[in-house]
Design a protein around this motif. Sequence first.
Motif, PDB file in Angstrom:
ATOM      1  N   LEU A  18      37.405 -19.582  83.907  1.00 27.06           N
ATOM      2  CA  LEU A  18      36.307 -18.655  83.616  1.00 27.06           C
ATOM      3  C   LEU A  18      35.701 -18.179  84.924  1.00 27.06           C
ATOM      4  N   TYR A  19      35.634 -16.853  85.061  1.00 28.36           N
ATOM      5  CA  TYR A  19      34.981 -16.253  86.225  1.00 28.36           C
ATOM      6  C   TYR A  19      33.846 -15.378  85.703  1.00 28.36           C
ATOM      7  N   LYS A  20      32.636 -15.534  86.267  1.00 27.30           N
ATOM      8  CA  LYS A  20      31.500 -14.740  85.790  1.00 27.30           C
ATOM      9  C   LYS A  20      31.051 -13.756  86.859  1.00 27.30           C
ATOM     10  N   GLU A  21      30.725 -12.560  86.424  1.00 30.32           N
ATOM     11  CA  GLU A  21      30.230 -11.536  87.352  1.00 30.32           C
ATOM     12  C   GLU A  21      29.190 -10.699  86.608  1.00 30.32           C
ATOM     13  N   PHE A  26      34.942 -13.387  82.454  1.00 31.67           N
ATOM     14  CA  PHE A  26      36.373 -13.094  82.566  1.00 31.67           C
ATOM     15  C   PHE A  26      37.144 -14.400  82.398  1.00 31.67           C
ATOM     16  N   PHE A  27      37.900 -14.487  81.298  1.00 32.89           N
ATOM     17  CA  PHE A  27      38.726 -15.680  81.058  1.00 32.89           C
ATOM     18  C   PHE A  27      40.153 -15.370  81.513  1.00 32.89           C
ATOM     19  N   PHE A 105      31.982  -8.283  77.832  1.00 32.15           N
ATOM     20  CA  PHE A 105      31.037  -7.443  78.571  1.00 32.15           C
ATOM     21  C   PHE A 105      29.642  -8.051  78.500  1.00 32.15           C
ATOM     22  N   GLY A 106      28.977  -8.104  79.661  1.00 33.95           N
ATOM     23  CA  GLY A 106      27.666  -8.755  79.704  1.00 33.95           C
ATOM     24  C   GLY A 106      26.501  -7.794  79.753  1.00 33.95           C
ATOM     25  N   THR A 121      40.188 -11.595  91.014  1.00 37.93           N
ATOM     26  CA  THR A 121      39.752 -12.983  91.220  1.00 37.93           C
ATOM     27  C   THR A 121      40.144 -13.872  90.042  1.00 37.93           C
ATOM     28  N   ALA A 122      39.937 -13.369  88.824  1.00 39.17           N
ATOM     29  CA  ALA A 122      40.284 -14.174  87.639  1.00 39.17           C
ATOM     30  C   ALA A 122      41.792 -14.440  87.589  1.00 39.17           C
ATOM     31  N   ALA A 123      42.587 -13.415  87.951  1.00 36.06           N
ATOM     32  CA  ALA A 123      44.048 -13.595  87.966  1.00 36.06           C
ATOM     33  C   ALA A 123      44.442 -14.613  89.040  1.00 36.06           C
ATOM     34  N   GLU A 124      43.822 -14.499  90.193  1.00 38.92           N
ATOM     35  CA  GLU A 124      44.130 -15.418  91.291  1.00 38.92           C
ATOM     36  C   GLU A 124      43.771 -16.852  90.906  1.00 38.92           C
ATOM     37  N   MET A 125      42.619 -17.022  90.258  1.00 39.71           N
ATOM     38  CA  MET A 125      42.198 -18.374  89.847  1.00 39.71           C
ATOM     39  C   MET A 125      43.163 -18.967  88.823  1.00 39.71           C
ATOM     40  N   SER A 126      43.648 -18.124  87.894  1.00 39.83           N
ATOM     41  CA  SER A 126      44.559 -18.680  86.879  1.00 39.83           C
ATOM     42  C   SER A 126      45.907 -19.041  87.503  1.00 39.83           C
ATOM     43  N   LEU A 127      46.355 -18.292  88.514  1.00 40.59           N
ATOM     44  CA  LEU A 127      47.606 -18.655  89.191  1.00 40.59           C
ATOM     45  C   LEU A 127      47.425 -19.895  90.069  1.00 40.59           C
ATOM     46  N   GLU A 128      46.243 -20.008  90.667  1.00 42.74           N
ATOM     47  CA  GLU A 128      45.977 -21.211  91.464  1.00 42.74           C
ATOM     48  C   GLU A 128      45.914 -22.459  90.584  1.00 42.74           C
ATOM     49  N   ALA A 129      45.541 -22.263  89.324  1.00 45.94           N
ATOM     50  CA  ALA A 129      45.445 -23.392  88.390  1.00 45.94           C
ATOM     51  C   ALA A 129      46.816 -23.758  87.801  1.00 45.94           C
TER      52      ALA A 129
END
Length: 202
Positions: A18-21, A26-27, A105-106, A121-129
């Motif tokens: 989960l990334y918040k902005e 963004f999941f 959407f927030g 960023t969300a894509a990068e975090m999911s690949l890093e995970a």
Amino acid sequence: MSLKDTYNTIAAPSAEILYKEKNSKFFGYAFPVTNEEEIKRHLEQLRKHHHGAVHFCYAYQLGTETLTFRANDNGEPSNSAGMPIYGQIQSFGVTNILVVVVRFFGGVKLGVGGLISAYRTAAEMSLEASEIIEKTINIHFLISFDYKNMNKVMRVIKEKNLDIISQKMDESCQIEIATRKKNAENIVDIFSNLFEIEIQKI
């Protein structure tokens, strides 16, 4: 030049990140996939799981030598979601992969620059995970022969450490084998030089 016969992919689906902005959530998810049917199935499951979300943006890349890819903005401004996600697939050097970012959407607009950054960023975090693994590119062959030649065929399979995918043993036999791409030519030569044995690529 040595023949490249390996590729990188992920071992298993990533954990949900989960990334918040600015109140938007963004999941991110990454899945190993080998065809478009699997991609459709993952997207359908995510739509059920996040039925309140508006945007299911994704990118995928399939294939090892011939690559197919697609980037989908799913209603976000053009190239603000799918391409930033695809960019991460490229920068991690992986294929046979689907990366999906689901956005809630927030209430605060992020602008195109903000969206690009958040999806990336969300894509990068999911690949890093994800655990990235190396796999070999395998070529499959069908070997056809009469039963009396069984020992000859089995000896080569054993000596060359070939994977047997399936076999049919009757009067006439067929064995499907797989071997690493860089060994394929050698395997064809060996079987072609054996009497009464046919080999064809499948």
